[in-house]
Design a protein around this motif. Structure first.
Motif, PDB file in Angstrom:
ATOM      1  N   ASP A 191       3.785 -36.157  13.799  1.00  0.00           N
ATOM      2  CA  ASP A 191       4.499 -36.239  12.642  1.00  0.00           C
ATOM      3  C   ASP A 191       5.403 -35.278  12.352  1.00  0.00           C
ATOM      4  N   GLU A 210       9.679 -35.752  12.771  1.00  0.00           N
ATOM      5  CA  GLU A 210      10.607 -35.297  11.564  1.00  0.00           C
ATOM      6  C   GLU A 210      11.659 -34.118  12.343  1.00  0.00           C
ATOM      7  N   ASP A 227      15.644 -34.004  12.233  1.00  0.00           N
ATOM      8  CA  ASP A 227      16.596 -32.959  11.866  1.00  0.00           C
ATOM      9  C   ASP A 227      17.314 -32.298  12.831  1.00  0.00           C
ATOM     10  N   ARG A 271       6.687 -33.058   2.077  1.00  0.00           N
ATOM     11  CA  ARG A 271       6.049 -34.178   2.727  1.00  0.00           C
ATOM     12  C   ARG A 271       4.618 -34.072   3.378  1.00  0.00           C
ATOM     13  N   GLN A 285      15.262 -31.644   4.333  1.00  0.00           N
ATOM     14  CA  GLN A 285      14.106 -32.717   3.728  1.00  0.00           C
ATOM     15  C   GLN A 285      14.560 -33.264   2.789  1.00  0.00           C
ATOM     16  N   HIS A 300      18.464 -36.739   4.265  1.00  0.00           N
ATOM     17  CA  HIS A 300      19.031 -37.518   5.210  1.00  0.00           C
ATOM     18  C   HIS A 300      20.000 -38.619   4.920  1.00  0.00           C
TER      19      HIS A 300
END
Length: 490
Positions: free
Chosen positions: A17, A21, A25, A248, A260, A263
């Protein structure tokens, strides 16, 4: 723990995970439109239900040009974070004079200031960065500090502290094979391994001599055959989280990115600018002319309109028919609406990342003193201070490791010491403001020449300041004459 066995899934699944992410990014940080489209393939909707600009499929066979526009705000966020931390290089101090001299030599010759700028920028984008101490006597007679991006590291934590980490890099090879060099940092040793596999599998572990980029490491390996002993009771790598907590992944030792939860704001900003540019394209002036105004260019060549022609012959058009003239068509360009929308989105994204709008040129642009700038950018200064508290201990640990490695390999008489780090001022005083302040103090006879020089040149040492004071007093005729010099006394 040894390196992974042959055939292991890579990157490791336990951090899947986090890596996912980081890929998103990284796409925003790169500013590459193709990477953004790839990152959002299959994710066509934002959380507000609208179509995501970078999730919309584009079909090359349709012949339509891709007119989507990207505004590099994410890259600007990361660069600003690094500038707030390291635009002024930090000062490293120890108590031992000889150790201080060697530390200055290592940090200046090794370009530590530039390494920290790179590390801070990448860390802001990916949520954290790793600092690694290494050495290569054939390259430089000193240990080296390098920055490893978080998406090329598999860390292991105990009680929130880094206990080991495996870095990897892909090496050049043919299109069907992925060569990976794994470098595992443990307390007391660094383990190296070479793997020949595929995009998501390590494949088979092979000797380091099988690839030219790792063959030189084979001669440095210790008795165990795959590791280099460091002789230290600490790691030669450290993790610096960008900022915590990770919203998160609560409780995770990983830091959070400045992107974070932003987006969708980035996507909306790109959509706004794309719409603005579309208005500009559609708003170009166009002329609608009757067929009779067109010049026949010959069989198969069509017809054209000469915009510079001054005389036109009359057309056989019934009286009162309004279609006989040239019509100018020009659509309005909604500049104000787009600009205000884009500014509002940018302010929200900047605020979400923990910064003041003034740090990005949004706000009052009049000249100000350092105190006024600090007041305007209070939110940015608070975020900077938070990040400093994450950077200071990790950086001090790595500088101590560098001194210990330096004693083992290059300077046996050195006395390693954990440095004290003083971070530079992120807001530099306006030179004009400094000059006015010193002038007023001079008029009030409330400041000495020495103090003025120290204020103007805070980075100078005592010797340089004394020499400058002497030059100033000599040139202005204010120097105290030497009573032992002939003719000095009248």
């Amino acid at each position: 723990m040894p390196l992974p066995e042959s055939g292991a899934i890579w990157p490791p699944r336990q951090h899947a995970d986090i890596y996912r992410e980081m890929r998103v990014d990284s796409a925003w940080y790169s500013g590459d439109r193709h990477r953004l489209a790839t990152a959002y393939r299959g994710q066509q909707h934002r959380q507000d239900g609208r179509h995501r600009l970078w999730g919309r499929p584009r079909h090359p066979q349709s012949g339509r040009q891709d007119t989507r526009m990207h505004v590099p705000l994410p890259a600007d966020l990361a660069a600003t974070s690094a500038d707030l931390l390291f635009s002024e290089p930090p000062v490293f101090t120890v108590t031992d004079a000889a150790t201080q001299a060697r530390l200055d030599e290592i940090t200046e010759a090794g370009g530590i200031a530039n390494t920290l700028l790179e590390a801070a920028e990448v860390g802001a984008a990916l949520g954290g960065v790793f600092l690694r101490v290494t050495w290569d006597s054939a390259l430089a007679p000193r240990p080296l500090l390098t920055a490893i991006h978080a998406d090329n590291a598999a860390p292991e934590f105990q009680w929130g502290q880094l206990s080991a980490v495996t870095f990897w890099r892909e090496l050049p090879g043919d299109s069907g094979t992925v060569w990976r060099h794994l470098e595992r940092h443990e307390v007391g040793r660094i383990v190296h391994g070479l793997y020949q596999g595929t995009a998501d599998n390590l494949g088979t572990r092979v000797p380091l001599t099988e690839h030219a980029d790792t063959a030189g490491l084979a001669d440095s390996l210790g008795p165990e055959g795959d590791s280099i002993p460091t002789g230290l009771d600490r790691l030669t790598a450290a993790y610096v989280p960008n900022i915590k907590p990770n919203r998160r992944h609560r409780g995770s030792p990983f830091g959070r990115s400045d992107y974070q939860s932003a987006h969708d704001l980035f996507d909306a900003l790109d959509e706004t600018w794309s719409s603005w540019l579309r208005d500009i394209r559609l708003g170009r002036a166009r002329l609608i002319v009757p067929d009779g105004y067109l010049r026949n260019d010959g069989a198969g060549r069509g017809a054209s309109f000469d915009a510079d022609r001054e005389i036109w012959q009359a057309l056989a058009i019934p009286p009162g028919d309004s279609g006989g003239g040239i019509t100018l068509s020009q659509f309005a360009i909604r500049v104000d609406e787009h600009e205000r929308t884009a500014a509002a989105i940018m302010r929200q994204a900047v605020q979400l990342a923990g910064y003041s709008a003034q740090s990005f040129g949004m706000g009052d642009s009049t000249a100000a003193t350092a105190t006024e700038v600090t007041a305007r950018e209070r939110r940015s200064m608070i975020t900077r201070d938070k990040k400093v508290r994450y950077w200071a201990p990790a950086l001090a640990d790595m500088l101590l490791v560098m001194l210990q490695i330096d004693r083992s390999l290059y300077t046996p008489a050195l006395t390693p010491e954990r440095p004290t780090i003083t971070f530079g001022d992120s807001v530099s005083e306006d030179p004009q403001s400094v000059a006015q302040t010193l002038s007023l103090l001079q008029q009030a006879q409330a400041v000495s020449t020495d103090t003025k020089v120290r204020t103007l040149h805070p980075d100078w040492d005592d010797v340089a300041i004394a020499e400058e004071v002497e030059r100033i007093l000599t040139e202005t005729g204010s120097a105290v004459p030497d009573p032992m010099q002939a003719g000095a006394l009248v």
